[in-house]
Design a protein around this motif. Structure first.
Motif, PDB file in Angstrom:
ATOM      1  N   ASN A 254       0.862  -1.182   0.000  1.00  0.00           N
ATOM      2  CA  ASN A 254       0.000   0.000   0.000  1.00  0.00           C
ATOM      3  C   ASN A 254       0.897   1.230   0.000  1.00  0.00           C
ATOM      4  OD1 ASN A 254      -2.310  -1.565   0.090  1.00  0.00           O
ATOM      5  ND2 ASN A 254      -2.283  -1.676   2.324  1.00  0.00           N
ATOM      6  N   PRO A 255       0.719   2.155  -0.954  1.00  0.00           N
ATOM      7  CA  PRO A 255       1.636   3.299  -1.038  1.00  0.00           C
ATOM      8  C   PRO A 255       1.516   4.241   0.157  1.00  0.00           C
ATOM      9  CG  PRO A 255      -0.068   3.447  -2.749  1.00  0.00           C
ATOM     10  CD  PRO A 255      -0.246   2.125  -2.068  1.00  0.00           C
ATOM     11  N   LEU A 256       0.327   4.336   0.741  1.00  0.00           N
ATOM     12  CA  LEU A 256       0.095   5.177   1.925  1.00  0.00           C
ATOM     13  C   LEU A 256      -0.866   4.412   2.826  1.00  0.00           C
ATOM     14  CD1 LEU A 256      -0.634   8.554   0.093  1.00  0.00           C
ATOM     15  CD2 LEU A 256       1.402   8.058   1.482  1.00  0.00           C
ATOM     16  N   VAL A 306       1.239  -1.414 -14.694  1.00  0.00           N
ATOM     17  CA  VAL A 306       0.473  -0.850 -13.571  1.00  0.00           C
ATOM     18  C   VAL A 306       1.291   0.269 -12.902  1.00  0.00           C
ATOM     19  CG1 VAL A 306      -0.507  -1.372 -11.297  1.00  0.00           C
ATOM     20  CG2 VAL A 306      -0.817  -2.998 -13.178  1.00  0.00           C
ATOM     21  N   ARG A 307       2.581   0.021 -12.707  1.00  0.00           N
ATOM     22  CA  ARG A 307       3.427   1.034 -12.046  1.00  0.00           C
ATOM     23  C   ARG A 307       3.480   2.317 -12.878  1.00  0.00           C
ATOM     24  NH1 ARG A 307       9.007  -0.478 -10.478  1.00  0.00           N
ATOM     25  NH2 ARG A 307       8.663   0.986  -8.788  1.00  0.00           N
ATOM     26  N   ASN A 308       3.633   2.167 -14.204  1.00  0.00           N
ATOM     27  CA  ASN A 308       3.702   3.347 -15.079  1.00  0.00           C
ATOM     28  C   ASN A 308       2.415   4.159 -15.003  1.00  0.00           C
ATOM     29  OD1 ASN A 308       6.257   2.853 -15.944  1.00  0.00           O
ATOM     30  ND2 ASN A 308       5.626   1.665 -17.735  1.00  0.00           N
ATOM     31  N   LYS A 309       1.281   3.447 -15.045  1.00  0.00           N
ATOM     32  CA  LYS A 309      -0.007   4.149 -14.977  1.00  0.00           C
ATOM     33  C   LYS A 309      -0.152   4.891 -13.645  1.00  0.00           C
ATOM     34  CE  LYS A 309      -2.099   3.250 -18.840  1.00  0.00           C
ATOM     35  NZ  LYS A 309      -2.136   4.321 -19.804  1.00  0.00           N
ATOM     36  N   ALA A 310       0.234   4.241 -12.548  1.00  0.00           N
ATOM     37  CA  ALA A 310       0.101   4.880 -11.220  1.00  0.00           C
ATOM     38  C   ALA A 310       0.981   6.130 -11.157  1.00  0.00           C
ATOM     39  CB  ALA A 310       0.486   3.887 -10.130  1.00  0.00           C
ATOM     40  N   ARG A 311       2.165   6.026 -11.754  1.00  0.00           N
ATOM     41  CA  ARG A 311       3.087   7.169 -11.751  1.00  0.00           C
ATOM     42  C   ARG A 311       2.556   8.303 -12.615  1.00  0.00           C
ATOM     43  NH1 ARG A 311       7.258   4.711 -14.040  1.00  0.00           N
ATOM     44  NH2 ARG A 311       7.790   3.568 -12.152  1.00  0.00           N
ATOM     45  N   GLN A 312       2.159   7.943 -13.865  1.00  0.00           N
ATOM     46  CA  GLN A 312       1.728   8.978 -14.818  1.00  0.00           C
ATOM     47  C   GLN A 312       0.427   9.654 -14.399  1.00  0.00           C
ATOM     48  OE1 GLN A 312       1.292   6.659 -18.379  1.00  0.00           O
ATOM     49  NE2 GLN A 312       3.498   6.381 -18.615  1.00  0.00           N
ATOM     50  N   LEU A 313      -0.538   8.837 -13.954  1.00  0.00           N
ATOM     51  CA  LEU A 313      -1.882   9.388 -13.729  1.00  0.00           C
ATOM     52  C   LEU A 313      -2.106   9.885 -12.307  1.00  0.00           C
ATOM     53  CD1 LEU A 313      -3.979   6.800 -15.806  1.00  0.00           C
ATOM     54  CD2 LEU A 313      -3.158   9.043 -16.512  1.00  0.00           C
ATOM     55  N   ARG A 314      -1.358   9.310 -11.325  1.00  0.00           N
ATOM     56  CA  ARG A 314      -1.612   9.710  -9.939  1.00  0.00           C
ATOM     57  C   ARG A 314      -0.356  10.174  -9.214  1.00  0.00           C
ATOM     58  NH1 ARG A 314      -6.488   7.413  -7.931  1.00  0.00           N
ATOM     59  NH2 ARG A 314      -5.878   8.295  -5.922  1.00  0.00           N
ATOM     60  N   GLY A 315       0.794  10.131  -9.889  1.00  0.00           N
ATOM     61  CA  GLY A 315       2.055  10.537  -9.249  1.00  0.00           C
ATOM     62  C   GLY A 315       2.441   9.632  -8.090  1.00  0.00           C
ATOM     63  N   VAL A 316       1.988   8.374  -8.129  1.00  0.00           N
ATOM     64  CA  VAL A 316       2.271   7.448  -7.018  1.00  0.00           C
ATOM     65  C   VAL A 316       3.271   6.396  -7.481  1.00  0.00           C
ATOM     66  CG1 VAL A 316       1.268   5.650  -5.538  1.00  0.00           C
ATOM     67  CG2 VAL A 316      -0.023   7.744  -5.989  1.00  0.00           C
ATOM     68  N   GLU A 317       4.298   6.181  -6.659  1.00  0.00           N
ATOM     69  CA  GLU A 317       5.314   5.168  -6.961  1.00  0.00           C
ATOM     70  C   GLU A 317       4.915   3.879  -6.247  1.00  0.00           C
ATOM     71  OE1 GLU A 317       8.037   4.209  -9.240  1.00  0.00           O
ATOM     72  OE2 GLU A 317       7.739   6.387  -9.133  1.00  0.00           O
ATOM     73  N   LEU A 318       4.558   2.860  -6.997  1.00  0.00           N
ATOM     74  CA  LEU A 318       4.163   1.587  -6.369  1.00  0.00           C
ATOM     75  C   LEU A 318       5.393   0.698  -6.194  1.00  0.00           C
ATOM     76  CD1 LEU A 318       0.808   0.638  -8.165  1.00  0.00           C
ATOM     77  CD2 LEU A 318       1.117   1.273  -5.762  1.00  0.00           C
ATOM     78  N   GLU A 319       5.502   0.127  -4.995  1.00  0.00           N
ATOM     79  CA  GLU A 319       6.615  -0.776  -4.701  1.00  0.00           C
ATOM     80  C   GLU A 319       6.050  -2.196  -4.594  1.00  0.00           C
ATOM     81  OE1 GLU A 319       9.628  -1.439  -1.001  1.00  0.00           O
ATOM     82  OE2 GLU A 319       8.550   0.468  -1.080  1.00  0.00           O
TER      83      GLU A 319
END
Ligand code: FAD
Length: 328
Positions: A254-256, A306-319
């Motif tokens: 979970n990113p946050l 999925v990681r690219n979409k999270a970064r591009q669309l929500r600015g979230v880095e998924l680990e």
């Protein structure tokens, strides 16, 4: 006119030479194991790991070994160190994504029954790292001990749960651990009170370099019916919210604290997204499932998507929560 002398030099492919040298060391190490380990040891060359992971993907391990005792385990680690070959711990493979090229080195599993003991003593349980979490939760229920119900639906071993500090339903593994026993790379056993062990969300960093042998687990004496009711309600929640296809559980951390990865991926509209036989589950977006004969490369491509979409669309880095091991 001087004829030009043309020298044809065979290109030396260093990677081929390295692979040949590695194969030779692996053969020597395998012979060392055959000589030094007791007869009950399970020992295999080129063992396919896809059948030892819940996601059902991954290439072979050079050597797979199930030592039957701590002494034999120490011998395995010492011989690996002598030959300079890395080893990796394998539990029940429920948090692993092994690449298609498999693992260059030794995969050590504590699947032998000597590592799966559960010995009750009052409100404590001495538990081997190879014990299944479900078996542990059911045994705690039988003894009327509460606090371990959340482990019931996690399809791993205690060793994997300690390494990952696995958690569910608001609890995590180290909430119930009192002491940790582990073996270092030299084959020495350490017995540590939990206060001396660093733990974090989905991680116990010490166990990156040491093998968990077992733990002292503490429950709270409670009526068996109450423990059963709690376990049943957790189990129902799981059945309703998790897919039944092969997976490695939650793919991303979970990113946050207030942003579950599953909700984020769902909001990105990625449920059902498919690459080959790897798919973002329609039931729970943080589960990437194998809907047929997926290859690790397909799962990895889906993870990157999925990681690219999270970064591009929500600015979230998924680990990733899933451990990615091995070679392409
Ligand atoms: P493995 O997957 O085999 O290994 C995981 C890591 O632990 C690897 O790094 C491995 O090297 C290391 N390891 C294994 N054994 C040892 C050892 N003895 N000593 C040191 N390191 C070791 N996880 C949760 O946290 N909560 C959940 O609710 C949850 N639900 C899941 C549901 C499903 C359907 C699936 C498939 C998975 C789920 N998981 C969940 C993930 C997984 O089950 C847990 O992380 C589990 O603890 C992994 O245990 P394992 O024995 O399978 O470890």
């Amino acid at each position: 006119m001087n004829p030009t002398l043309q020298l044809s030099v065979e290109p030396v492919d260093e990677s081929v030479e390295r692979a040949a040298a590695h194969a030779e060391i692996i053969s020597d190490l395998f012979r060392d194991f055959v000589t030094a380990l007791p007869g009950e040891t399970v020992l295999r060359r080129d063992e396919p790991l896809s059948r030892r992971t819940t996601l059902r993907v991954g290439g072979p391990a050079d050597i797979y070994v199930e030592p039957p005792s701590e002494t034999a385990l120490a011998t395995v680690l010492e011989l690996c160190a002598l030959r300079g070959i890395p080893w990796f711990a394998l539990g029940r493979g429920s948090n692993l994504l092994i690449r298609d090229g498999g693992i260059r080195g030794v995969v050590v599993s504590l699947a032998h029954s000597s590592f799966s003991r559960i010995v009750p003593a009052g409100d404590r349980l001495e538990v081997g790292a190879g014990a299944r979490l479900k078996t542990l939760a059911v045994e705690a229920r039988r003894l009327g001990l509460a606090g371990l119900e959340f482990l019931e639906g996690i399809p791993g071993s205690l060793g994997g749960a300690l390494r990952m500090n696995a958690g569910a339903m608001g609890s995590w593994t180290f909430d119930v651990v009192e002491r940790l026993r582990c073996m270092n790379r030299r084959g020495e056993v350490l017995d540590l009170p939990v206060a001396e062990v660093e733990v974090a969300y989905r991680s116990c960093p010490l166990l990156r370099s040491q093998l968990a042998l077992g733990a002292t687990i503490r429950g709270r004496p409670s009526p068996t019916d109450e423990v059963r009711a709690c376990m049943d309600s957790y189990s129902r929640k799981r059945w309703e919210s998790q897919p039944s296809q092969p997976s490695a559980g939650c793919t991303f951390k979970n990113p946050l604290p207030n942003l579950p990865a599953g909700r984020l991926i769902d909001e990105l509209g990625l449920k059902g997204m498919r690459i080959g036989d790897a798919m973002v589950s329609e039931v729970h977006a943080n589960f990437l499932v194998n809907v047929g004969q997926a290859r690790a490369s397909e799962v990895l491509t889906l993870i990157e998507h999925v990681r690219n979409k999270a970064r591009q669309l929500r600015g979230v880095e998924l680990e990733t929560e899933v451990e990615i091991l091995g070679e392409d």
